[in-house]
Design a protein around this motif. Structure first.
Motif, PDB file in Angstrom:
ATOM      1  N   UNK A   1       0.839  -1.213   0.000  1.00 58.04           N
ATOM      2  CA  UNK A   1       0.000   0.000   0.000  1.00 58.04           C
ATOM      3  C   UNK A   1       0.872   1.260   0.000  1.00 58.04           C
ATOM      4  N   UNK A   2       0.358   2.282  -0.632  1.00 49.95           N
ATOM      5  CA  UNK A   2       1.059   3.567  -0.685  1.00 49.95           C
ATOM      6  C   UNK A   2       0.712   4.331   0.587  1.00 49.95           C
ATOM      7  N   UNK A   3       1.722   4.749   1.315  1.00 41.68           N
ATOM      8  CA  UNK A   3       1.509   5.457   2.572  1.00 41.68           C
ATOM      9  C   UNK A   3       1.512   6.952   2.284  1.00 41.68           C
ATOM     10  N   UNK A   4       0.397   7.600   2.627  1.00 45.23           N
ATOM     11  CA  UNK A   4       0.282   9.044   2.427  1.00 45.23           C
ATOM     12  C   UNK A   4       0.884   9.750   3.637  1.00 45.23           C
ATOM     13  N   UNK A   5       1.633  10.831   3.442  1.00 46.34           N
ATOM     14  CA  UNK A   5       2.186  11.552   4.592  1.00 46.34           C
ATOM     15  C   UNK A   5       1.068  12.239   5.385  1.00 46.34           C
ATOM     16  N   UNK A   6       1.279  12.381   6.680  1.00 49.63           N
ATOM     17  CA  UNK A   6       0.287  13.044   7.525  1.00 49.63           C
ATOM     18  C   UNK A   6       0.270  14.539   7.207  1.00 49.63           C
ATOM     19  N   UNK A   7      -0.907  15.170   7.294  1.00 52.10           N
ATOM     20  CA  UNK A   7      -0.953  16.604   7.034  1.00 52.10           C
ATOM     21  C   UNK A   7      -0.198  17.366   8.117  1.00 52.10           C
ATOM     22  N   UNK A   8       0.436  18.455   7.731  1.00 48.67           N
ATOM     23  CA  UNK A   8       1.213  19.248   8.682  1.00 48.67           C
ATOM     24  C   UNK A   8       0.269  20.118   9.521  1.00 48.67           C
ATOM     25  N   UNK A   9       0.578  20.209  10.779  1.00 46.25           N
ATOM     26  CA  UNK A   9      -0.202  21.071  11.673  1.00 46.25           C
ATOM     27  C   UNK A   9       0.414  22.453  11.687  1.00 46.25           C
ATOM     28  N   UNK A  10      -0.415  23.420  11.942  1.00 49.11           N
ATOM     29  CA  UNK A  10       0.115  24.783  12.029  1.00 49.11           C
ATOM     30  C   UNK A  10       0.898  24.923  13.328  1.00 49.11           C
ATOM     31  N   UNK A  11       1.917  25.771  13.378  1.00 41.81           N
ATOM     32  CA  UNK A  11       2.689  25.937  14.611  1.00 41.81           C
ATOM     33  C   UNK A  11       1.830  26.526  15.724  1.00 41.81           C
ATOM     34  N   UNK A  12       2.104  26.208  16.967  1.00 36.35           N
ATOM     35  CA  UNK A  12       1.290  26.736  18.069  1.00 36.35           C
ATOM     36  C   UNK A  12       1.461  28.240  18.217  1.00 36.35           C
ATOM     37  N   UNK A  13       0.395  28.901  18.636  1.00 39.78           N
ATOM     38  CA  UNK A  13       0.452  30.349  18.853  1.00 39.78           C
ATOM     39  C   UNK A  13       0.902  30.579  20.274  1.00 39.78           C
ATOM     40  N   UNK A  14       1.994  31.295  20.446  1.00 38.61           N
ATOM     41  CA  UNK A  14       2.537  31.552  21.769  1.00 38.61           C
ATOM     42  C   UNK A  14       2.160  32.904  22.289  1.00 38.61           C
TER      43      UNK A  14
END
Length: 67
Positions: A54-67
């Motif tokens: 099976x072709x493994x799809x990369x996980x979607x990137x999360x936005x960086x946390x707001x500090x």
């Protein structure tokens, strides 16, 4: 002296190791199987009835946390 008497008694009892060398023939290897129809014998070829991996799809990137 008593220590000399004890030492002479100890020397009357031989201690140590004694080796008797022998040779045991190793077991015979199993008989060779006839070569398969795979010419390079690296066992990483796919058979026709196997599904591709099976072709493994990369996980979607999360936005960086707001500090």
């Amino acid at each position: 002296t008593p220590w000399g008497l004890l030492a002479s008694r100890e020397l009357q009892t031989p201690i140590g190791w004694q080796w008797t060398e022998t040779f045991t023939q190793p077991p015979q290897p199993p008989p060779r199987r006839p070569p398969s129809n795979n010419t390079n014998n690296n066992n990483n070829t796919r058979r026709p009835n196997q599904n591709p991996p099976p072709v493994v799809q990369p996980k979607p990137r999360r936005s960086p946390p707001k500090l």
